[in-house]
Design an enzyme around this catalytic site. Structure first.
Site, PDB file in Angstrom:
ATOM      1  N   HIS A 188      -6.855-104.335 -51.608  1.00 43.06           N
ATOM      2  CA  HIS A 188      -7.426-103.203 -50.720  1.00 43.06           C
ATOM      3  C   HIS A 188      -5.955-102.690 -50.058  1.00 43.06           C
ATOM      4  CE1 HIS A 188     -10.833-101.592 -48.409  1.00 43.06           C
ATOM      5  NE2 HIS A 188      -9.867-100.708 -48.210  1.00 43.06           N
ATOM      6  N   ARG A 201     -14.804 -97.894 -53.036  1.00 42.30           N
ATOM      7  CA  ARG A 201     -15.242 -98.977 -52.719  1.00 42.30           C
ATOM      8  C   ARG A 201     -16.246 -99.877 -53.652  1.00 42.30           C
ATOM      9  NH1 ARG A 201     -12.619 -98.586 -48.826  1.00 42.30           N
ATOM     10  NH2 ARG A 201     -13.668 -98.456 -46.534  1.00 42.30           N
TER      11      ARG A 201
HETATM   12  P1  NAP Z   1     -14.876 -87.879 -47.747  1.00 47.19           P
HETATM   13  O1  NAP Z   1     -14.083 -86.817 -47.329  1.00 47.19           O
HETATM   14  O2  NAP Z   1     -16.214 -88.185 -46.846  1.00 47.19           O
HETATM   15  O3  NAP Z   1     -15.254 -87.552 -49.060  1.00 47.19           O
HETATM   16  C1  NAP Z   1     -16.626 -88.009 -49.875  1.00 47.19           C
HETATM   17  C2  NAP Z   1     -16.831 -87.422 -51.300  1.00 47.19           C
HETATM   18  O4  NAP Z   1     -17.886 -88.429 -51.842  1.00 47.19           O
HETATM   19  C3  NAP Z   1     -17.403 -85.941 -51.136  1.00 47.19           C
HETATM   20  O5  NAP Z   1     -16.883 -85.187 -51.884  1.00 47.19           O
HETATM   21  C4  NAP Z   1     -18.816 -86.331 -51.321  1.00 47.19           C
HETATM   22  O6  NAP Z   1     -19.472 -85.177 -51.835  1.00 47.19           O
HETATM   23  C5  NAP Z   1     -18.739 -87.312 -52.436  1.00 47.19           C
HETATM   24  N1  NAP Z   1     -20.207 -88.054 -52.321  1.00 47.19           N
HETATM   25  C6  NAP Z   1     -20.564 -88.829 -51.405  1.00 47.19           C
HETATM   26  N2  NAP Z   1     -21.709 -89.507 -51.909  1.00 47.19           N
HETATM   27  C7  NAP Z   1     -21.977 -88.879 -52.905  1.00 47.19           C
HETATM   28  C8  NAP Z   1     -22.958 -89.064 -54.132  1.00 47.19           C
HETATM   29  N3  NAP Z   1     -24.300 -89.852 -53.780  1.00 47.19           N
HETATM   30  N4  NAP Z   1     -22.819 -88.436 -55.420  1.00 47.19           N
HETATM   31  C9  NAP Z   1     -21.620 -87.627 -55.529  1.00 47.19           C
HETATM   32  N5  NAP Z   1     -20.677 -87.636 -54.675  1.00 47.19           N
HETATM   33  C10 NAP Z   1     -21.007 -88.205 -53.615  1.00 47.19           C
HETATM   34  O7  NAP Z   1     -13.916 -89.322 -47.988  1.00 47.19           O
HETATM   35  P2  NAP Z   1     -12.470 -89.605 -48.220  1.00 47.19           P
HETATM   36  O8  NAP Z   1     -12.058 -89.533 -46.993  1.00 47.19           O
HETATM   37  O9  NAP Z   1     -12.268 -88.730 -49.572  1.00 47.19           O
HETATM   38  O10 NAP Z   1     -12.707 -91.168 -48.572  1.00 47.19           O
HETATM   39  C11 NAP Z   1     -13.590 -91.577 -49.563  1.00 47.19           C
HETATM   40  C12 NAP Z   1     -13.506 -93.196 -49.619  1.00 47.19           C
HETATM   41  O11 NAP Z   1     -12.372 -93.680 -50.169  1.00 47.19           O
HETATM   42  C13 NAP Z   1     -13.834 -93.679 -48.311  1.00 47.19           C
HETATM   43  O12 NAP Z   1     -15.311 -93.675 -47.890  1.00 47.19           O
HETATM   44  C14 NAP Z   1     -13.432 -95.093 -48.465  1.00 47.19           C
HETATM   45  O13 NAP Z   1     -14.523 -95.716 -48.834  1.00 47.19           O
HETATM   46  C15 NAP Z   1     -12.163 -95.024 -49.659  1.00 47.19           C
HETATM   47  N6  NAP Z   1     -10.963 -95.262 -49.062  1.00 47.19           N
HETATM   48  C16 NAP Z   1     -10.503 -96.415 -49.494  1.00 47.19           C
HETATM   49  C17 NAP Z   1      -9.136 -96.810 -49.299  1.00 47.19           C
HETATM   50  C18 NAP Z   1      -8.267 -97.792 -50.048  1.00 47.19           C
HETATM   51  O14 NAP Z   1      -7.272 -98.317 -49.431  1.00 47.19           O
HETATM   52  N7  NAP Z   1      -8.690 -98.598 -50.894  1.00 47.19           N
HETATM   53  C19 NAP Z   1      -8.525 -95.993 -48.112  1.00 47.19           C
HETATM   54  C20 NAP Z   1      -9.225 -94.856 -47.502  1.00 47.19           C
HETATM   55  C21 NAP Z   1     -10.630 -94.642 -48.044  1.00 47.19           C
HETATM   56  P3  NAP Z   1     -19.814 -83.872 -51.016  1.00 47.19           P
HETATM   57  O15 NAP Z   1     -18.373 -83.201 -51.041  1.00 47.19           O
HETATM   58  O16 NAP Z   1     -20.741 -83.283 -51.827  1.00 47.19           O
HETATM   59  O17 NAP Z   1     -19.971 -84.198 -49.514  1.00 47.19           O
END
Ligand code: NAP
Length: 306
Positions: free
Chosen positions: A269, A221
């Protein structure tokens, strides 16, 4: 089962056939009395008048299924008392793997070092992947998929997440070890969600911990990065390049300095779109679970924000 398609109208033609094919028992509706719906399928941009969606009248809804993985635009809505599930689907993960690997390989191989201008530049040989440190911030569904692909190519991958939960083949550092994770990052891939804790995580002091010439790929993000600090780190030559897919304001304004900075690549994006053919079956499974009262998939922790 009556389900409200709470997404911008332009998405109906793309999504309705896949959703109804995946869940034929569902009556997918574009509008209707809120208390007649058993569930909502939600995407940002709804309602289209820019108002904040009021979930209060959806008294029967057992689940709100997001079509997006990132839920920051809905997770703080105080009227949301129904369970919220975010999108996790194989197409989304594969798309993110392809995006991150493509740009990581561009940085790793120095593909921009060879303008087709008649000059024979054979002085610099890139290291093999085993000599390149890559750090992935966020080891969730997407971070783990991207890390696995980087490991398969031989990169030295360090993961970083809040918990530091172990992941096969990758050393995962916990929250407090962020400085170590950054120091190892010749290529930094950011796949963190937008939460109060992650905003401006990459500020000037932390960017200064990256090795000189490091490349940042941010597909998490836009709020994760202090934009002024990033521009300063690029312009001073400390950082080599930034590939940015996400921004504080989207679409990125036409006069934003990122567009004209030679050390920045902007993509709109598009890193990983949710594709109906792979996402609709996931949504359908969750709708059925909700109707049967079974545990939901990919439920968002509203207090944690992701
Ligand atoms: P997810 O499965 O919820 O994983 C989030 C990860 O971030 C987890 O490993 C979590 O740690 C870590 N995290 C959260 N807060 C943190 C903090 N304060 N300090 C350190 N680590 C932290 O999410 P995901 O499915 O992988 O997706 C991640 C993000 O990608 C989405 O939220 C979205 O913003 C972005 N995204 C972008 C696109 C694009 O097209 N650009 C598409 C899809 C998603 P823990 O494992 O310890 O909980």
């Amino acid at each position: 089962m009556r389900v409200l398609f709470a997404a911008p109208a332009r998405q109906w033609d793309e999504w309705a056939p896949a959703l109804t094919a995946a869940c034929p028992e569902m009556e997918l509706c574009r509008d209707g009395a809120p208390d007649s719906f058993d569930a909502l399928i939600y995407a940002p941009g709804y309602p289209e008048d820019g108002a904040t969606l009021d979930f209060t009248p959806f008294t029967r809804a057992r689940v709100v299924q997001s079509l997006w993985a990132g839920v920051e635009r809905i997770v703080t809505n105080p009227t949301l008392t129904q369970p919220l599930c975010r999108m996790v689907d194989p197409g989304l993960a594969q798309g993110m793997v392809e995006y991150c690997l493509g740009w990581a390989m561009r940085a790793h191989l120095g593909m921009d070092n060879y303008p087709q201008d008649g000059v024979w530049r054979n002085g610099v040989v890139p290291p093999l992947a085993s000599g390149r440190g890559v750090t992935v911030l966020g080891m969730g569904e997407l971070g783990r998929a991207v890390s696995a692909a980087l490991v398969a190519l031989g990169f030295r991958v360090t993961g970083w997440s809040q918990s530091g939960r172990p992941v096969d083949g990758v050393e995962v550092l916990p929250g407090r070890a962020l400085p170590d994770a950054l120091r190892r990052a010749e290529i930094l891939v950011s796949l963190l969600p937008d939460t109060p804790e992650t905003r401006n995580l990459l500020d000037a002091p932390r960017l200064s911990l990256l090795p000189k010439g490091a490349v940042i790929i941010n597909a998490g993000r836009g709020t994760l990065i202090d934009e002024d600090a990033l521009l300063h780190a690029l312009d001073s030559g400390h950082l080599g390049h930034a590939i940015l897919d996400v921004f504080r304001q989207e679409p990125l304004p036409a006069d934003h300095p990122f567009w004209v900075n030679p050390r920045v690549t902007v993509t709109p994006h598009i890193a990983a779109d949710t594709r109906p053919e792979t996402a609709a079956p996931v949504a359908a499974e969750n709708l059925r679970r909700a109707m049967r009262g079974e545990p939901l998939l990919h439920r968002v922790d509203l207090t944690r924000g992701y």
